[in-house]
Design an enzyme around this catalytic site. Structure first.
Site, short mmCIF file in Angstrom:
data_model
loop_
_atom_site.label_atom_id
_atom_site.label_comp_id
_atom_site.label_asym_id
_atom_site.label_seq_id
_atom_site.Cartn_x
_atom_site.Cartn_y
_atom_site.Cartn_z
N TYR A 1 -15.08 -5.70 -4.75
CA TYR A 1 -15.04 -5.09 -6.09
C TYR A 1 -15.41 -6.11 -7.16
CZ TYR A 1 -12.32 -1.27 -3.93
OH TYR A 1 -11.87 -0.24 -3.15
N LYS B 1 -10.97 -9.15 8.09
CA LYS B 1 -11.99 -8.65 9.01
C LYS B 1 -12.91 -9.82 9.30
CE LYS B 1 -14.04 -5.18 11.18
NZ LYS B 1 -13.43 -4.36 12.25
N ASP C 1 -8.56 -2.96 10.60
CA ASP C 1 -8.56 -1.63 11.23
C ASP C 1 -7.37 -1.45 12.16
OD1 ASP C 1 -9.92 -3.63 12.54
OD2 ASP C 1 -11.56 -2.38 13.25
N ASP D 1 -6.69 -2.17 -1.46
CA ASP D 1 -6.76 -0.87 -2.14
C ASP D 1 -6.46 0.23 -1.13
OD1 ASP D 1 -7.25 1.19 -3.87
OD2 ASP D 1 -9.40 0.82 -4.06
MG MG Z 1 -6.63 2.88 -5.09
#
Ligand code: MG
Ligand code: NAI
Length: 346
Positions: A128, A180, A214, A238
């Protein structure tokens, strides 16, 4: 002078939609607790556009820069008109690099009981924090989409250090590094490598492990109790923080803190709920839990504990609940019942 004698100045942004209603519930609870907070009331979001044409007025930002502490109701992001998200703008302006999302079971008997975990998310960088753009291909202007993410070693160190310090201070037992690094060797590998280095400083004080994101997502629904504090980068944080909110019944019980060196903003995770604004049906518990986080942050854990205990008794013994969690109480009825409980204990 003890902290109880000197009021703590904080900025209050009631917010849009249900914001003012749930903020009133918070003010009633703090009054019942005799909490030493002096509010500087400011506006942001649609309320601020209506008042001065800017969703994040300079005076609001200046107030938070001065108090370094804010409680914020949800803000409506206007659709169209080119307004940027005020929440993101606040985070960036004040460099609030850590997003802390505790999830605790508040009403027992849901799908998972006895949940008590905390997710610490890096709030400024990662996928982001880079660029996100299209390039033309074969006459299609959106033929190629390219996103870049940015993690710095210092940013990774800062968020890892924050999570470990938080865990020690809060008396937690374990920190899980979520990444990851197997496929995203640079952006996620740097986070894992750096966080592991930071972890060495806490050997003997905290248990540390790591999980690929994951697998972590699956284990969170199979056996959430194996986790305690999770620290991860922006995008993964998030997604996982919403999953974790789901473990304790969703938006009604999810508070968040955005913390940096120069300030901290506390809020509910939910939005302004325009569909029920003004009807008295809003559940104020998430913002009340955010207020408890704020009280802890400013050195009043005992008030935070009393607030949480009052919420627990009001919901579970008195069975005063708003419609979203199966009750019939209005926002103000809940607020009154909670204030009565808080006064009875003081
Ligand atoms: Mg959110
Ligand atoms: P939302 O969270 O406002 O509402 C989703 C659903 O949950 C609605 O049915 C709503 O009635 C219900 N709900 C949410 N909070 C509730 C509460 N405290 N009590 C009872 N029911 C509640 O999400 P939505 O509709 O996607 O967004 C509405 C506006 O809020 C948008 O403008 C969005 O940009 C903004 N927003 C602001 C946030 C913030 O300021 N932190 C976070 C998320 C959304």
């Amino acid at each position: 002078m003890t902290p109880a004698d000197s009021p703590i100045e904080a900025t209050l942004i009631p917010g849009d939609g249900i914001g003012p209603e749930i903020t009133d519930a918070v003010l009633e609870a703090l009054d019942a607790l005799d909490a030493p907070i002096a509010w500087d009331r400011q506006v942001a979001g649609v309320a601020a556009i209506e008042r001065c044409g800017d969703p994040l007025p300079e005076i609001t930002l200046a107030s938070i820069r001065r108090t370094r502490l804010a409680l914020k109701g949800p803000l409506t992001t206007p659709i169209g008109g080119g307004y940027r998200s005020v929440n993101v703008a606040l985070r960036n302006a004040l460099e609030l690099y850590a997003n802390v999302r505790p999830a605790r079971t508040v009403v027992p008997g849901g799908r998972f009981d006895d949940i008590d975990l905390v997710l610490v998310r890096e709030n400024l960088g990662g996928l982001y924090g880079g660029s996100d753009q299209f390039f033309a291909l074969d006459g299609d202007p959106h033929g190629i989409a390219v996103s870049t993410g940015i993690n710095t070693r210092s940013g990774c160190r800062r968020i890892a250090r924050f999570a470990f310090e938080y865990a020690v201070r809060a008396g937690r037992r374990k920190v899980t590094l979520v990444h990851k690094a197997n496929t995203m060797k640079a952006i996620s590998g740097l986070f894992l490598e750096t966080a592991r280095e930071v972890a060495e400083d806490y050997a003997g004080r905290l248990e540390v492990d790591d999980r690929i994101v994951d697998a972590c997502a699956m284990q969170l629904v199979l056996d959430p109790w194996r986790f305690d504090v999770i620290v991860t980068t922006n995008l993964f944080g998030d997604i996982l923080s919403e999953e974790i909110a789901g473990l304790v019944g969703g938006l009604g019980f999810a508070p968040a803190a955005n913390i940096g060196e120069r300030g901290a903003i506390f809020e509910a995770v939910h939005g302004s709920a325009p569909d029920i604004a003004g009807t008295g049906r809003a559940n104020p518990v998430a913002l009340l839990l955010a207020t408890a986080l704020m009280l802890e942050h400013v050195g009043h854990p005992e008030l935070a504990g009393r607030l949480r205990a009052g919420i627990d008794v009001t919901l579970n013994a008195d069975k005063v609940r708003t419609p979203d969690i199966g009750g019939s109480a209005s926002t103000s009825e809940f607020a009154r019942a909670l204030a009565r409980r808080l006064r009875a204990r003081s």
